[in-house]
Design an enzyme around this catalytic site. Structure first.
Site, PDB file in Angstrom:
ATOM      1  N   ASP A  72     -27.309 -13.201  -2.271  1.00 41.51           N
ATOM      2  CA  ASP A  72     -28.272 -12.078  -1.566  1.00 41.51           C
ATOM      3  C   ASP A  72     -28.797 -12.368  -0.396  1.00 41.51           C
ATOM      4  O   ASP A  72     -28.896 -13.443  -0.194  1.00 41.51           O
ATOM      5  CB  ASP A  72     -29.427 -12.062  -2.729  1.00 41.51           C
ATOM      6  CG  ASP A  72     -30.159 -10.730  -2.488  1.00 41.51           C
ATOM      7  OD1 ASP A  72     -29.418  -9.660  -2.015  1.00 41.51           O
ATOM      8  OD2 ASP A  72     -31.240 -10.452  -3.105  1.00 41.51           O
ATOM      9  N   LEU A  98      -8.366 -24.816 -10.662  1.00 41.62           N
ATOM     10  CA  LEU A  98      -9.800 -24.649 -10.301  1.00 41.62           C
ATOM     11  C   LEU A  98      -9.989 -23.248 -10.406  1.00 41.62           C
ATOM     12  O   LEU A  98      -9.088 -22.384 -10.123  1.00 41.62           O
ATOM     13  CB  LEU A  98     -10.178 -25.286  -8.960  1.00 41.62           C
ATOM     14  CG  LEU A  98      -9.617 -26.451  -8.634  1.00 41.62           C
ATOM     15  CD1 LEU A  98      -9.610 -26.631  -7.375  1.00 41.62           C
ATOM     16  CD2 LEU A  98     -10.670 -27.584  -9.327  1.00 41.62           C
ATOM     17  N   HIS A 149     -22.400  -8.054   5.173  1.00 43.72           N
ATOM     18  CA  HIS A 149     -21.555  -8.556   4.145  1.00 43.72           C
ATOM     19  C   HIS A 149     -20.107  -9.039   4.563  1.00 43.72           C
ATOM     20  O   HIS A 149     -19.629 -10.196   4.155  1.00 43.72           O
ATOM     21  CB  HIS A 149     -20.766  -7.097   3.397  1.00 43.72           C
ATOM     22  CG  HIS A 149     -22.108  -6.573   2.852  1.00 43.72           C
ATOM     23  ND1 HIS A 149     -23.071  -7.180   1.922  1.00 43.72           N
ATOM     24  CD2 HIS A 149     -22.397  -5.129   2.710  1.00 43.72           C
ATOM     25  CE1 HIS A 149     -23.964  -6.343   1.499  1.00 43.72           C
ATOM     26  NE2 HIS A 149     -23.698  -5.042   2.060  1.00 43.72           N
TER      27      HIS A 149
HETATM   28  C1  IPE Z   1     -27.816  -9.246  -6.703  1.00 41.46           C
HETATM   29  O1  IPE Z   1     -28.328  -8.552  -5.523  1.00 41.46           O
HETATM   30  C2  IPE Z   1     -26.158  -8.622  -7.089  1.00 41.46           C
HETATM   31  C3  IPE Z   1     -25.288  -9.527  -5.889  1.00 41.46           C
HETATM   32  C4  IPE Z   1     -25.834 -10.363  -5.338  1.00 41.46           C
HETATM   33  C5  IPE Z   1     -24.072  -8.886  -6.024  1.00 41.46           C
HETATM   34  P1  IPE Z   1     -29.155  -7.256  -5.468  1.00 41.46           P
HETATM   35  O2  IPE Z   1     -29.636  -7.309  -4.038  1.00 41.46           O
HETATM   36  O3  IPE Z   1     -28.134  -6.050  -5.801  1.00 41.46           O
HETATM   37  O4  IPE Z   1     -30.198  -7.444  -6.419  1.00 41.46           O
HETATM   38  P2  IPE Z   1     -31.732  -6.582  -6.455  1.00 41.46           P
HETATM   39  O5  IPE Z   1     -31.729  -5.248  -6.203  1.00 41.46           O
HETATM   40  O6  IPE Z   1     -32.477  -7.454  -5.326  1.00 41.46           O
HETATM   41  O7  IPE Z   1     -32.276  -7.193  -7.733  1.00 41.46           O
HETATM   42  C1  IPE Z   2     -25.780  -9.235  -0.728  1.00 39.98           C
HETATM   43  O1  IPE Z   2     -26.957  -8.775  -0.228  1.00 39.98           O
HETATM   44  C2  IPE Z   2     -25.428  -8.645  -2.105  1.00 39.98           C
HETATM   45  C3  IPE Z   2     -24.586  -7.749  -2.710  1.00 39.98           C
HETATM   46  C4  IPE Z   2     -24.691  -6.763  -3.437  1.00 39.98           C
HETATM   47  C5  IPE Z   2     -23.331  -7.555  -2.074  1.00 39.98           C
HETATM   48  P1  IPE Z   2     -27.508  -7.696  -0.067  1.00 39.98           P
HETATM   49  O2  IPE Z   2     -26.620  -6.511   0.287  1.00 39.98           O
HETATM   50  O3  IPE Z   2     -28.163  -7.056  -1.539  1.00 39.98           O
HETATM   51  O4  IPE Z   2     -28.447  -7.955   1.034  1.00 39.98           O
HETATM   52  P2  IPE Z   2     -30.258  -7.309   1.083  1.00 39.98           P
HETATM   53  O5  IPE Z   2     -30.650  -8.083  -0.248  1.00 39.98           O
HETATM   54  O6  IPE Z   2     -30.233  -6.060   1.126  1.00 39.98           O
HETATM   55  O7  IPE Z   2     -30.560  -8.053   2.317  1.00 39.98           O
HETATM   56 MG    MG Z   3     -30.043  -7.628  -2.341  1.00 42.41          MG
END
Ligand code: IPE
Ligand code: IPE
Ligand code: MG
Length: 246
Positions: free
Chosen positions: A33, A143, A50
């Site tokens: 995240d 793995l 990303h």
């Molecule tokens: C969780 O992150 C999902 C992934 C890392 C793919 P989000 O950014 O979607 O989660 P919330 O919305 O902060 O809970």
């Molecule tokens: C990556 O981080 C998780 C995915 C859903 C791919 P985010 O895109 O949720 O990044 P933030 O949380 O908005 O910074």
């Molecule tokens: Mg996020």
């Protein structure tokens, strides 16, 4: 600079193969995240985060593999992430497509078995076919890398229960459920690492995280480097896992 050097003091010289072996960690999972915030802080579109996030992910997988961790699971896209703007969803799917192609090309040297966790139907025929092909191609590799894609812990449980109902079961055990989950090939995760500062699971591995150790860091995923990974595993190695005992 001095501070971060101090913070890392000793960490970079730890023998991670030994720490991994002694700690008994066989499965590490990542909630990657913070990509969007990483990009916004730099005045870039979220999509740029990303792209850099994929690079961090590849490095983390290689390190885990080299240190002897047998299973890695990563949360790439949740069932709720479809709510995002279409161009962001498109870019994440494009990056995945690119990643799958590289994984195919590198199959001989990587020794990784890829398994996609989640409902592939919503990915579209083309991406779905590519996921299935990579799973088949790498089936015998030692793995495991689970990629949670269009994954939701609740949806996974509902689908497991529905498949048991379809088989005509009227009473089910915990083993029945575990054996119908997308993760049926993997042990439960020993450690779940979440970057990005949020302290929640966001619908990730709800059943499997029963006794997982949780590790949260403010580090945004694109900045998650070898030092951060070392720190999370060293912290795990110090945890006392009691599983309800004494
Ligand atoms: C969780 O992150 C999902 C992934 C890392 C793919 P989000 O950014 O979607 O989660 P919330 O919305 O902060 O809970
Ligand atoms: C990556 O981080 C998780 C995915 C859903 C791919 P985010 O895109 O949720 O990044 P933030 O949380 O908005 O910074
Ligand atoms: Mg996020």
């Amino acid at each position: 600079m001095l501070f971060s050097k101090k913070k890392n003091l000793g960490i970079e010289s730890e023998d991670m193969n030994k720490i991994v072996a002694d700690s008994g960690i066989t499965h590490i999972a990542f909630i990657m995240d913070g990509n969007g915030r990483w990009a916004n802080k730099r005045g870039l579109p979220r999509e740029a985060g990303h792209g850099v996030g994929v690079k961090a992910f590849k490095k983390a997988v290689t390190l885990c593999r080299d240190w002897g961790i047998k299973t890695v699971t990563t949360y790439a896209f949740s069932t709720e992430n479809w709510k995002r703007p279409p161009q962001e969803v498109r870019e994440i799917m494009r990056l995945l497509d690119e990643y799958i192609k590289e994984a195919e090309d590198d199959n001989e040297k990587n020794h990784i078995r890829y398994i996609f966790l989640g409902d592939k139907e919503r990915l579209g025929e083309e991406l779905k076919a590519k996921c299935l092909y990579l799973e088949g191609l790498t089936r015998d590799n030692p793995l495991t890398l689970n990629i949670a894609l269009n994954y939701g812990g609740r949806a996974e449980l509902v689908s497991a229960v529905n498949s048991l109902i379809a088989e005509g079961k009227t009473e089910i055990s915990e083993e029945d459920i575990s054996s119908r989950l997308y993760t049926k090939e993997s042990p439960d995760p020993d450690l779940i690492v979440r970057t990005g500062g949020e302290v929640r699971l966001s619908n990730f591995l709800l059943w499997q995280s029963q006794y997982s150790e949780l590790y949260f860091t403010d580090c945004l995923w694109p900045d998650f480097d070898e030092m951060e990974l070392r720190r999370s595993i060293i912290e795990f190695s110090k945890r006392k896992r009691r599983y309800g005992g004494v």
